[in-house]
Design an enzyme around this catalytic site. Sequence first.
Site, short mmCIF file in Angstrom:
data_model
loop_
_atom_site.label_atom_id
_atom_site.label_comp_id
_atom_site.label_asym_id
_atom_site.label_seq_id
_atom_site.Cartn_x
_atom_site.Cartn_y
_atom_site.Cartn_z
N VAL A 92 0.87 -1.20 0.00
CA VAL A 92 0.00 0.00 0.00
C VAL A 92 0.90 1.23 0.00
CG1 VAL A 92 -1.73 1.31 1.29
CG2 VAL A 92 -1.77 -1.19 1.40
N HIS A 93 0.74 2.11 -0.96
CA HIS A 93 1.53 3.35 -0.89
C HIS A 93 0.90 4.52 -1.62
CE1 HIS A 93 2.72 2.04 -4.92
NE2 HIS A 93 3.05 3.30 -5.16
N ARG A 94 -0.17 4.29 -2.41
CA ARG A 94 -0.66 5.36 -3.26
C ARG A 94 -1.21 6.53 -2.44
NH1 ARG A 94 -0.99 5.04 -8.81
NH2 ARG A 94 0.44 3.43 -9.49
#
Length: 350
Positions: A202-204
């Site tokens: 998860v990074h957006r």
Amino acid sequence: MKFLTVLGARPQFIKAAPVSRELRKNHEELIVHTGQHYDKNMSDIFFEELHIPKPDFHLGIGSASHGKQTGEMLAKIEDIILQEKPDYVLVYGDTNSTLAGALAAAKLHVPVVHIEAGLRSFNKRMPEEINRIMTDHVSEFLFCPTDTAIKNLTDENMKHNVINVGDVMYDAVEYNRQLAENNSDILNTFGLTSKEYHLITVHRAENTDDPEKISSILAAFSEIEEVKVWPMHPRTKHVIERLNLSLDNIPNLMIVEPVGYLDMLKLESNAKKILTDSGGVQKEAYFMEVPCVTLREQTEWVETLESEANILVGTDKEQILAAVNKEVTPTYKNLFGDAKAAEKIANYFN
Ligand code: UD1
Ligand code: UDP
């Protein structure tokens, strides 16, 4: 021909590996690393592992707001283009480094080559969407990974030098998957059993910059019993620390540092499911034939949604859980080319 390649973020290093290898057979290439990603495990590790030629210029820009980061890149790339006088400037994907490279070149009338052109999520709140629209519209050569990308560009009246060559990330996976299977010891290192864990990334910005969304994602993870391994992007680590979010109530969770590409391929191919908001990881899940749950409202990789190979769930807890617990039997098709995208791109300029 003389190419000046501008890159700076993790997925761009991976895309550059096959392209630089092919390009250098008949052309000269100089590489500019903007420094957008700078931790060893976000940058150097990929150059070493994938034998990407060492950058000729390192701009050392680092992290900043969009305007500051892109603007500083723009000014420095302009100087290099004026000094080196390349025939083409080559950029990948949709990061701020992509936009800076494309803008600097276009304003100096140097033709821009955009690899992974034509993708659209149709959500302009995503920084990537703005970067890719702007880049496509100032590019002279638009190498698309899919028919959908071609259609998106045709719909925007771009038809000249718009070519579906397949996906360079598929080239990278095909080149490295056996190497990863044979050489990566990551399952032993982390004590994981094949097909008995989920892989998370998860990074957006649309998830990490919204406290409600990241909290909802974590709440869903807290109700998933299976072992979960999560190589955490530094952006997400910083957000979780800043918001003081607790991960203690998530059972069987292994938070680890970002891993190298071969370890990542091994983690992907052996996962039971992949839960991600990454563009590249959605595709790799498809290439590896591992069911994917995408933690986003839109995806530009719409082909992967066929037959539930990838289920788009956004950040709603119940939807995430339903998709993770769902038995799926996807059929996988060859939608991303023949793993010769890099060769086709290089040959286009012979
Ligand atoms: C960028 C891209 C995104 C891409 C992602 C790939 C933009 C606008 N976004 O997002 O499209 O999916 O790269 O991973 O270009 N940080 C570190 N060390 C690093 C790099 C970043 O600590 O080596 C931290 C910093 O706190 C930084 C934050 O991560 O502020 C975000 O980094 P940035 O490059 O701005 O965007 P990404 O989220 O990495
Ligand atoms: N990746 C990696 N190590 C990690 C996480 C991702 O090597 O810990 C690789 C992944 O296999 C894929 C690429 O990074 O090739 C995807 O990059 P990322 O998710 O950062 O960006 P996006 O594709 O969303 O732009």
